[in-house]
Design a protein around this motif. Structure first.
Motif, PDB file in Angstrom:
ATOM      1  N   LEU A   1      36.915  49.466  20.513  1.00 19.16           N
ATOM      2  CA  LEU A   1      35.642  48.889  20.081  1.00 19.16           C
ATOM      3  C   LEU A   1      35.744  47.359  20.049  1.00 19.16           C
TER       4      LEU A   1
ATOM      5  N   LEU B   1      33.467  44.657  22.204  1.00 18.92           N
ATOM      6  CA  LEU B   1      32.659  43.642  21.530  1.00 18.92           C
ATOM      7  C   LEU B   1      33.026  42.237  22.024  1.00 18.92           C
TER       8      LEU B   1
ATOM      9  N   ARG C   1      31.222  49.836  25.336  1.00 17.13           N
ATOM     10  CA  ARG C   1      30.809  49.808  23.935  1.00 17.13           C
ATOM     11  C   ARG C   1      30.230  51.160  23.505  1.00 17.13           C
TER      12      ARG C   1
ATOM     13  N   ILE D   1      31.685  53.617  20.547  1.00 12.90           N
ATOM     14  CA  ILE D   1      30.895  54.115  19.409  1.00 12.90           C
ATOM     15  C   ILE D   1      30.880  55.632  19.411  1.00 12.90           C
TER      16      ILE D   1
ATOM     17  N   ARG E   1      30.659  54.259  10.453  1.00  8.13           N
ATOM     18  CA  ARG E   1      31.115  53.236  11.425  1.00  8.13           C
ATOM     19  C   ARG E   1      30.252  53.274  12.682  1.00  8.13           C
TER      20      ARG E   1
ATOM     21  N   TYR F   1      26.823  51.794  11.903  1.00 10.14           N
ATOM     22  CA  TYR F   1      26.928  50.355  11.663  1.00 10.14           C
ATOM     23  C   TYR F   1      27.005  49.591  12.985  1.00 10.14           C
ATOM     24  N   GLU F   2      27.713  50.166  13.944  1.00 10.74           N
ATOM     25  CA  GLU F   2      27.904  49.468  15.227  1.00 10.74           C
ATOM     26  C   GLU F   2      26.671  49.562  16.128  1.00 10.74           C
ATOM     27  N   ASP F   3      25.815  50.534  15.870  1.00  8.89           N
ATOM     28  CA  ASP F   3      24.599  50.642  16.687  1.00  8.89           C
ATOM     29  C   ASP F   3      23.423  50.932  15.765  1.00  8.89           C
TER      30      ASP F   3
END
Length: 1020
Positions: free
Chosen positions: A201, A205, A223, A227, A252, A255-257
């Motif tokens: 990840l 990023l 990415r 995820i 998690r 949060y990332e998407d």
């Protein structure tokens, strides 16, 4: 942002503001030739529609003119179906350049994949349940909660796993999936190493993949893969019975998407299943900002409704459910597969809420749609949806039963049965489900009163019990159901057999709710013994039931049912104080509104009948009718849409109305109640006990109406019916037999069939002795009745000493009971004192007769309801008493009795005037004579006018008419009558001699001698 097909939403880009739409149609899991050529594409936006086809690369391109709204895509290709249906609706907000990917699978292939993953998930969960280390990790209550969460999630998880496109996964995710398909969950979890996932990840990023800089599309793919690794590990953690880890990985990924509706909706669904309502609510608020089309709106509303129901906000939840129900039928694209469970849940839950809010028609409408949805899903994914459909059909059966829709309930039972019948021998679980299906049908037969059909099926269930491996608790329940069937069939010996079996099993096993089952058992035994008139044993079992119910903390429904049965048996044992207390406990508020509410529910119908029967026992017939009228208006015009229990309650109501109306002389109402009861008897099979009650009630009606031939016939029929039942069990219906015997004896005596009546009385005496021996404190009133009947026989045999002796016995018994039971026996006492006075008229015992009448009047004043006496019996007594009083010169007493006689006969003459014409002439003539002898000439003239309205051929009546006419100054009419009497005889004497006797009586009371001389001149 681009969304991969492997994580459900496969939109890379589509801009409806850009004037060009590009899409690619691929075959799922195909590596050599993944693109689908020649697929038909239809694109709709606004009011416009475009059609095109895919090329050799699976591409289609469409120019959109000013498309500022949603765009809908249809893909048709024979032998294929769309997997990611959410890709078929595009929003203006998804405006970045790119391509929409649509994945197709061969028809039926996706369903197979879902079923394969579902079976695999169940296998892994079952293995986890047996894992010693996992078991040690949780206390039993926590373990149970976790299993509930897992089983709610494995359906959607299976659908999400089936949608994954393996070629687009990261290497570690591919390794995990390969291990998962081998049912190696630990290896799958290990492949998704936390550190490796974090590194992947981080690289994506930073815009690098394996240290090299890639273009934007490759970075975006990396990415999404990174995820998805977290999403996959969250799902695997659920299958590993570790919801805490699952929550961490979901957190998690989301949060990332934070722009992915699908990821956030999946996490929200998990949190709702895990009862984390605050966190789920926070996520739903974020989801609301991402919801941009109809299916997303549907999903959000469904989750919010679930949350509101859990928080007790039913009204708000129902609004959302209604919105979803309506929205579903207007959706232009079907709900994506992972959310299909939301659809069936919405329909089922909305139906449940309608049912809870007393809107059964709306509930049935929604549940019919839910059934179609679940049946379709079951055909596609039988292992996933079969049990859910079965549970829904059971709920549907209960709703149909509550609406008394027998055919529809049975049809749902059979549909339930069809789910497992073909595969019943494939596994233990399948046979058990088949067993439950058969039991559902048997329960439905029992509910609607088809006892014979229910018995046949329950006996088969008893044989199947071992093969179905039912629990001890279920086995006890089955035995109790068999006992209940024999209760309906009025077979107490067989009923006791099954109750004893259940009692023996309960004593040898340790099961959940053992005290509750023991309480039910005690209640049933109390009913059986009371119905056999073993009242002491019945009360003993009911007392034990009440003690156990109190200590076991039973549900209110069970206690109510128990008290209801106890109340019925308190009525049978004439424990009126306890009966009043039981009814008060069950119906604390007795105003009309509350009673009307109770009249609409089955238990309430039985209780209101009990309440009316308590009033009857207290001789409060008007009060009883008030309750019965409320109850009767709650029933439909026929019993077609009533359960067996409600039909029995309905028949019981009309039988009670019949009895009360008869005692009040309300003949039209009694006749109408009899007609209603007759219709119910003809159309529906009543219980034997209720059928006998109906026979006795209509016999009572015939007796009070003076139709003694019909009363004799009906009473005889009743005796024969009871005798047939007593061949199996001599103890049952003994009280009902005694009642029928009394009616039969009275009818025979009225028809002067004294020899037949005497034989029946001997049989009644034997029946009573058996009852009295078992219940010496209860059947004393019947002893008084028998003594009264023997007195009638001794009068007939002219043995007046023994007749007097029997009447004294009857009166002593009734007076003792009257003091104990708070005036419940006043009617019987009044009748007995009249009978005693009648005896003294026959024996010319003036003083004793007057004393007996005085006692009768004292009781009648306390009772204030002489109209409740048997009118034909009253007429017989009062005529004899009036004639006796006339003979003894007691004109005031005679006139009082004649007033009562006139009131009764006038009522009878309203419908049959010709039949009572001569009686009315006689009554009013004697009333005129009594008034004359008391110096009340005005009243005498009024009564003589009333007499002259009616024709008579009786010279005795004409004698009294002539005297009164002369005394009130109507000499011409008197002369004509006296001259007619010169040629008549009365009881062997000339009418002239009878007149001379009357003149002597007239002299004694001071009537003018000139009138007497004038009368003598007319008689020359």
């Amino acid at each position: 942002m681009k969304y991969l097909a492997l994580i459900i939403l496969m939109l890379c880009v589509t801009s409806t503001y850009a004037q060009k739409l590009t899409g690619i149609v691929k075959i799922q899991h195909e590596t050599e030739s993944p693109y689908l050529r020649g697929a038909s594409i239809t694109i709709r936006y606004g009011e416009k529609e475009l059609k095109t086809q895919t090329d050799e690369k699976g591409r289609f391109i469409a120019d959109l003119e000013d498309s500022s709204g949603q765009v809908y895509i249809d893909v048709l290709q024979d032998g294929y179906e769309v997997v990611n249906s959410e890709a078929l609706v595009l929003n203006p907000a998804q405006a970045a350049e790119g391509t929409v990917y649509i994945f197709l699978a061969k028809t039926g292939e996706y369903a197979k994949q879902v079923q394969r993953y579902y079976s695999l998930a169940q296998q892994l969960v079952s293995r986890g349940m047996a894992d010693t280390n996992l078991n040690r990790a949780y206390v039993p209550a926590e373990r149970k909660r976790i299993l509930e969460v897992v089983y709610r999630e494995i359906g959607p998880i299976s659908k999400r796993l089936a949608r994954i496109e393996r070629s687009q996964l990261s290497e570690m995710a591919q390794t995990a999936m390969e291990a998962l398909e081998k049912a190696d969950l630990s290896t799958a979890l290990a492949a998704l190493d936390d550190q490796k996932m974090a590194d992947a990840l981080k690289n994506s990023l930073q815009g690098t993949v394996r240290g090299e800089v890639y273009d934007a599309e490759a970075i975006e793919l990396a990415r999404e893969q990174s995820i998805f690794n977290y999403l996959l590990k969250a799902r695997l953690s659920i299958l590993n019975l570790n919801p805490k880890s699952a929550e961490a990985y979901y957190t998690r990924a989301v949060y990332e998407d934070q722009q992915s509706f699908d990821k956030m909706a999946e996490f929200s669904h998990f949190l709702l299943a895990d009862e984390q309502l605050d966190k789920a609510g926070a996520l739903c608020k974020k989801l609301a900002s991402l919801t941009q089309n109809e299916w997303q709106d549907f999903v959000l509303n469904c989750m919010l409704a679930q949350m509101q129901l859990k928080q007790g906000q039913q009204n708000e939840a129902i609004k959302r459910l209604k919105h979803n129900y309506k929205a579903y039928f207007g959706m232009k694209v079907k709900l994506p597969a992972p959310y299909e469970d939301h659809l069936s849940w919405t329909f089922r839950e909305l139906g449940k809420q309608y049912a809870l809010h007393q809107q059964p028609d709306s509930a049935l409408e929604v549940w019919k749609d839910a059934t179609l949805l679940l049946e379709k899903a079951t055909r596609e994914f039988p292992q996933r949806y079969q049990n859910e459909l079965a549970a829904h059909l059971k709920d549907l059966v209960e709703l149909y039963q509550a609406q008394n829709m027998y055919k529809e309930a049975l049809e749902s039972c059979k549909r339930f049965n069809a789910l497992y019948e073909g595969e019943k021998n494939s596994s233990l679980d399948a046979f058990r489900q088949y067993y439950l299906a058969q039991k559902l049908i048997a329960d439905n037969y029992l509910y609607f009163g088809f006892a014979d059909s229910a018995r046949s099926l329950y006996l088969e269930l008893e044989k199947m019990a071992d093969q179905a491996a039912i629990s001890d608790q279920e086995r006890v329940g089955l035995l109790l159901e068999l006992a209940k069937i024999h209760e309906q069939l009025f077979e107490p010996i067989k009923e006791l057999v099954y109750l004893n079996k259940a009692e023996k099993l309960l004593s040898n096993v340790s099961i959940v709710h053992k005290e509750a089952l023991q309480a039910i058992l005690l209640m049933h035994k109390g009913v059986v013994f009371t119905r056999q008139y073993k009242l002491g044993m019945g009360q003993e079992y009911f007392l034990r039931f009440k003690q156990l119910a109190d200590t076991a903390g039973l549900a209110r429904a069970l206690v109510s049912a128990g008290l209801e049965k106890m109340a019925e048996n308190q009525l049978a044992s004439r424990n009126y104080v306890a009966l009043q207390a039981s009814i008060k406990q069950l119906i604390p508020n007795e105003n009309e509104t509350a009673l009307t509410k109770y009249a609409r529910i089955p238990m309430g119908q039985n209780l209101l009948n009990l309440k009316a029967e308590l009033y009857v026992a207290q001789n409060k017939f008007e009060k009883a009718l008030e309750v019965l009228h409320i109850l009767s208006t709650a029933y439909p015009e026929s019993g077609d849409n009533l359960s067996f229990e409600q039909r029995q309650a309905m028949l019981r109501t009309f039988v009670n109305i019949l009895r009360c109306s008869v005692r009040l002389g309300k003949w039209e109402e009694a006749q109408q109640a009899l007609r209603q009861a007759d219709i119910l008897i003809d159309q529906y099979q009543p219980t034997t006990g209720l059928y006998i009650d109906w026979l006795n009630a209509r016999t009572l009606f015939a007796l009070y109406k003076g139709d003694y031939e019909k009363a004799k016939s009906w009473a005889y029929e009743t005796i024969q019916k009871i005798s047939a039942q007593q061949k199996e069990d001599p103890d049952i219906l003994r009280g009902e037999l005694l009642e029928a015997s009394f009616y039969h004896i009275e009818a025979l005596m009225r028809l002067d069939e004294y020899n037949a009546a005497l034989a029946q009385l001997a049989a009644a005496q034997e029946c009573w002795e058996g009852l009295y021996k078992d219940n010496p404190k209860v059947f004393i009133p019947e002893q008084a009745m028998i003594a009264s009947l023997w007195a009638d026989f001794y009068v007939y045999a002219q043995d007046y000493g023994k007749a007097e002796e029997q009447l004294f016995l009857s009166i002593d018994l009734l007076e003792e009971m009257n003091e104990k039971e708070n005036s419940h026996f006043l009617v019987q006492l009044i009748e007995q004192y009249h009978q005693l006075a009648h005896l003294y008229v026959i024996t010319q015992n003036r003083e004793e007769c007057l004393e007996a009448l005085k006692k009768a009047d004292q009781y009648n004043a306390r009772f204030a309801g002489s109209s409740l006496l048997d009118q034909n019996q009253l007429l017989s007594y009062y005529w004899a008493l009036a004639r006796g009083m006339l003979k003894w010169g007691e004109y005031d007493i005679a006139l009082d009795r004649l007033h009562v006689i006139a009131q009764i006969v006038e009522g009878l003459a309203e419908k049959e005037p010709a039949k009572y014409n001569q009686q009315l002439a006689e009554i009013y003539a004697y009333m005129a004579w009594c008034s004359l002898m008391q110096g009340e000439q005005v009243h005498a003239e009024a009564y003589i006018d009333a007499s002259l309205v009616h024709e008579t051929s009786d010279p005795a009546v004409e004698v009294k008419r002539a005297h009164v006419l002369l005394a009130v100054g109507r000499s011409a009419e008197a002369k004509k009558t006296y001259q007619y009497l010169l040629r008549q005889k009365i009881d062997g004497k000339s009418a002239r001699d009878v007149c001379i006797d009357d003149f002597k009586a007239m002299e004694k009371v001071g009537i003018d001698q000139s009138l007497i001389k004038k009368a003598m001149n007319y008689l020359q």
